[in-house]
Write a protein that holds these residues in place. Structure first.
Motif, PDB file in Angstrom:
ATOM      1  N   VAL A  78       0.798  -1.194  -0.110  1.00 22.85           N
ATOM      2  CA  VAL A  78      -0.054  -0.075   0.120  1.00 22.85           C
ATOM      3  C   VAL A  78       0.762   1.353   0.066  1.00 22.85           C
ATOM      4  O   VAL A  78       1.726   1.337   0.909  1.00 22.85           O
ATOM      5  N   THR A  79       0.610   2.158  -0.915  1.00 12.84           N
ATOM      6  CA  THR A  79       1.454   3.243  -1.275  1.00 12.84           C
ATOM      7  C   THR A  79       0.889   4.669  -0.249  1.00 12.84           C
ATOM      8  O   THR A  79       1.581   5.593  -0.254  1.00 12.84           O
ATOM      9  N   GLU A  80      -0.387   4.512  -0.314  1.00  8.17           N
ATOM     10  CA  GLU A  80      -0.971   5.586   0.500  1.00  8.17           C
ATOM     11  C   GLU A  80      -2.379   5.095   1.022  1.00  8.17           C
ATOM     12  O   GLU A  80      -3.024   4.168   0.669  1.00  8.17           O
ATOM     13  N   ARG A  81      -2.825   5.774   2.146  1.00  9.27           N
ATOM     14  CA  ARG A  81      -4.093   5.525   2.881  1.00  9.27           C
ATOM     15  C   ARG A  81      -4.529   4.033   3.021  1.00  9.27           C
ATOM     16  O   ARG A  81      -5.597   3.532   2.356  1.00  9.27           O
ATOM     17  N   PRO A  82      -3.784   3.639   4.002  1.00 10.71           N
ATOM     18  CA  PRO A  82      -3.976   1.929   4.095  1.00 10.71           C
ATOM     19  C   PRO A  82      -5.511   1.834   4.845  1.00 10.71           C
ATOM     20  O   PRO A  82      -5.826   0.557   4.789  1.00 10.71           O
ATOM     21  N   ASP A  83      -5.858   2.699   5.581  1.00 12.38           N
ATOM     22  CA  ASP A  83      -7.230   2.871   6.073  1.00 12.38           C
ATOM     23  C   ASP A  83      -8.464   2.510   5.092  1.00 12.38           C
ATOM     24  O   ASP A  83      -9.384   2.142   5.560  1.00 12.38           O
ATOM     25  N   LEU A  84      -8.086   3.061   3.536  1.00 14.79           N
ATOM     26  CA  LEU A  84      -8.974   2.694   2.778  1.00 14.79           C
ATOM     27  C   LEU A  84      -9.015   1.184   2.120  1.00 14.79           C
ATOM     28  O   LEU A  84      -9.967   0.730   1.606  1.00 14.79           O
ATOM     29  N   PHE A  85      -7.927   0.441   2.740  1.00 15.58           N
ATOM     30  CA  PHE A  85      -7.922  -0.789   2.050  1.00 15.58           C
ATOM     31  C   PHE A  85      -8.530  -1.811   3.351  1.00 15.58           C
ATOM     32  O   PHE A  85      -9.083  -2.686   3.025  1.00 15.58           O
ATOM     33  N   MET A  86      -7.683  -1.480   4.596  1.00 17.52           N
ATOM     34  CA  MET A  86      -8.116  -2.310   5.657  1.00 17.52           C
ATOM     35  C   MET A  86      -8.640  -1.659   6.788  1.00 17.52           C
ATOM     36  O   MET A  86      -8.406  -0.280   6.980  1.00 17.52           O
TER      37      MET A  86
END
Length: 96
Positions: free
Chosen positions: A45-53
């Motif tokens: 993840v290169t940005e905003r991991p909170d949008l993935f998990m």
């Protein structure tokens, strides 16, 4: 373990714009989806991991397929992965 991951529905933006990534992952414990998700969050993840998990799983609204089957049929976080598996992440969330 060699795996392929694919992203669509806008998720590719969180992974440096890449739609397909060939991985060679060394799992700490078992080769299961929960381990893969943590590895992806920490290494891809290169940005905003909170949008993935969210917590220890994918966010609501992200479909996950393992070899073209819904991961809920495979055991979700406990789904065992094998060499050459294809894991697809599809976002169903869109702004308006």
């Amino acid at each position: 373990m060699k795996l392929t991951v694919e992203f669509s529905g806008g998720l590719e933006l969180l992974f440096g714009g890449k739609k397909n990534i060939a991985l060679d992952v060394i799992f700490k414990n078992k080769a299961v989806m929960s381990e893969l998700l943590v590895w992806m969050r920490d290494n891809l993840v290169t940005e905003r991991p909170d949008l993935f998990m969210k917590s220890e799983t994918v966010r609501p609204g992200i479909l996950v397929l393992i070899n073209e089957a819904d991961w809920e049929l495979c055991g979700t976080l406990d789904a065992e992965l094998k060499e050459g598996d294809n894991v697809v992440f599809i976002s169903t969330l869109h702004g308006g």
